[in-house]
Design a protein around this motif. Structure first.
Motif: not given
Lengths: 448, 448
Positions: B53-55, B147-152, B294-298, B319-320
């Motif tokens: 993760r980046r942030y 929130a970190a997963a949501a942001s991505r 779905l996830d951020e990649y999908a 949290g993905s």
């Protein structure tokens, strides 16, 4: 509910809003269309176990019963739904009098399950059953995921006790349910006081690094802890130098020191060294507790180490890589009317895009071999074959809206140990593999 | 607290038992040793971000403030602690009057964080601060992970709205907090009614496959839904055959049909076909909502598809892949006495076994380049360098036990968008990588 219960920090006055909005909009539309009262059968099942897992563990059943009992729409909730225009007045009227009056059957808590196992079956009008979807799935998906991880850890730990200490790694109320599910899965104790308060699970805990750091010397911290908690306490020995701390601990508490806790480092190596040192110091009965990002694999790798108990946090409350089960709640049959005698029509999603289901109201039984070891999960519709009649898995939980199957938490805990013991030996292999039992479908053929 | 609040299904009367037992045994020992009142500074931070993760995203701050305010030991709780012999009478006396009177500073909710960022700092007596460890970590670790997963996911979705619909995949109250954290991370709406009720988050939802299956024909179900909810509703079109369902949907609702939802299959392919079909039927304004694991990649892979909104469940609330943050709560400094003027001594665990910390009461600032883009997270003890004075990250949250920084949920949501926009562009790459900002330590040297 009893208003005195409001003092309990883990109860909630109503579970009715733990609900996805679409349950209410479906209800609204069905009421208007005159289909809301159609007799319906919903089933909870999973299409697959988490990748590589050999069996699932049903947990949360007792919490589902609490949730169904407390599922009520009070004035505040109705006002919210009205103001947001989520439902119309007819629906509000229905909700104001809502009380589940149907039947629930299910796998008893602690039982194991496999893909396709109908772990819970909810019958009643469409209206009363559809509303329960979200809260039932929330509870079973969360609690069963934790219990499955707990069961693997308990297998790996053998006779050594497991301490649940993951509260800080999950939502504060999920933590309480996680401690409960861990107990069902075989854990002995929890650090979470709310779980002790709400469910009577034995609680444990002594001190953290902060306590050592608060004092001017490690010796002062140990002395303070022994003065307050007695020689039987557990001293945390890895704040500075482990060898020095163990020496100090035995000097302060004497050989009657209850235990030392190691929370970092190469636990296999350190446990051996500490055991040797304790023995040399005459503290042969002082136990060693280890607690550092353990999972079932780390626990297994310490089987030969002189460790007396394991504390498990993060990996327990996150389901050791699988934080949720993938159970779904599907309408599998419904009648044309509310009449209890009206014939049930099996229904199922049929789109080519996956997620298809098997229609029809199901029974399930676990077929065993001549030694009493399970060999298949058999799921069917229609009459139960005679040879499986006394191997059926679903039991009555709610009848006519009344909970009929409350039990204390030791019952599912013991049940799980017994159920796992009757699985083929490969069930407790930690390595990834297929479900240890195949699921066989024994469906009634049309016209038979 | 206001007893009227007990009607809220997500409030609890006290948060005091969301606590690991060792907090109370440490308190007991410290009271006896006379060290409980030593002025202490605890800090919350993480040693690492989840792998790749980046942030990180700070979330749950508002819930922490609620928890601190409600942290009280009432009679039922004290009786439990007495009966279990977890603490002695002196400790029970202390707990009966417990009320946090110290100060809390922290990164404001929605802000981003990096390894070592002191996201929260709690100051007061050892006794009053140590008790808050578990509940603070539970909230921040859970909510920040979501929130970190949501942001991505929000980055990947661009301008298209995201619907949170994961309640059924997590504990029923974790679901409420998850919906809140998702909103902070950039989601637009939630399916969870309790989250709408408790936090005012906009709620959505129309129907499931069960509603179609309840009716004799798909057309009847669509008609019932349109009759009740209007032509602007969203019809679920993948129960049987998608093409047929879309045709029926437009026949029933007309081209004013609000949206169709697709919940299975190859979403990229199906979305294109459905869009073409809708356009051919004249339903050019009818939107397409997709919702299937779905996830951020999908989401990113559907960027070029004619999709208008995404519904995300499992991967959001878990949290993905990273269902918890790894924040810890550590004593970093303490005085010899309770005197506010007594000098603070930095303290830190020093064992060779890992998990070491940096002692001392810290400040943090985000250094920016000439274009206002962040280039480093700077963490230090002692005086803040002049050039960073107006880049400081910690803000006052509680002063003398009183919450001073309540805010509505749109404030952290907007703050997160602004904070993320000031990170280097690579922050929103979905691929695994290092934290997008390095953490630099600017510690006061001894004697300087």
């Amino acid at each position: 509910m009893n208003t005195a219960d409001l003092g309990l920090p883990v109860d909630v006055p109503s579970t009715a809003l733990f609900t996805d909005q679409y349950e209410l909009t479906m209800l609204r539309a069905a009421l208007k269309a005159g289909t809301a009262e159609r007799r319906s059968v919903f089933e909870v099942f999973t299409r697959r176990l988490p990748d590589g897992r050999r069996y699932g563990v049903v947990a949360g059943t007792g919490r589902v019963l609490d949730a169904v009992e407390n599922f009520r729409f009070d004035e505040d909730v109705l006002r919210f739904l009205r103001e947001r225009e989520i439902v119309d007045e007819a629906t509000l009227d229905y909700l104001a009098g809502y009380r589940f009056t149907g039947d629930i059957w299910g796998y008893p808590e602690g039982e194991v399950y496999f893909p396709g196992s109908p772990v819970m079956r909810v019958e009643g009008s469409f209206a009363e059953c559809v509303l329960l979807e979200t809260v039932i799935l929330s509870i079973l998906n969360h609690d069963s995921a934790i219990a499955a991880a707990a069961s693997r850890m308990a297998s790996a730990a053998g006779d050594r006790p497991l301490i649940e200490m993951g509260a800080r790694r999950t939502h504060e109320l999920a933590a309480v349910a996680a401690a409960r599910a861990a107990y069902v899965g075989g854990f002995a104790t929890t650090s979470d006081l709310a779980a002790g308060f709400r469910y009577g699970i034995p609680t444990v805990g002594t001190s953290a690094h902060a306590f050592t750091l608060l004092h001017d010397r490690e010796r002062d911290a140990f002395q303070a802890q022994v003065d307050a908690l007695g020689r039987g306490t557990t001293l945390l020995v890895d704040t500075y130098d482990v060898t020095e701390a163990v020496r100090t601990a035995v000097e302060v508490a004497g050989p009657e020191l209850g235990a030392v806790r190691i929370d970092s480092g190469d636990l296999l190596l350190v446990a051996h060294r500490v055991r040797q040192q304790l023995d040399e110091l005459g503290a042969r009965d002082t136990k060693i507790v280890v607690t550092s990002d353990l999972d079932e694999y780390a626990i297994a790798s310490l089987a030969a180490a002189p460790v007396d108990a394991y504390g498990v946090g993060t990996q327990l409350v996150t389901g050791s890589g699988h934080p949720t089960a993938s159970m779904v709640y599907k309408l599998v049959a419904r009648a044309e009317t509310a009449d209890p005698g009206a014939p049930l029509v099996p229904v199922a999603k049929k789109s080519s895009g996956g997620k298809t289901s098997v229609g029809g109201r199901k029974w399930a039984a676990r077929r065993v071999d001549g030694h009493g070891i399970a060999e298949a999960e058999v799921v069917g519709t229609g009459p139960v074959p005679a040879e499986l009649a006394d191997r059926q898995l679903l039991v009555e939980l709610v009848k006519g809206g009344e909970v009929t199957a409350r039990e204390s938490l030791d019952v599912p805990r013991d049940r799980h140990i017994a159920a796992r013991a009757r699985l083929p030996l490969s069930a407790t292999q930690l390595s990834r593999g297929e479900p240890v039992l195949p699921t066989e479908y024994a469906h009634r053929r049309s016209g038979s």
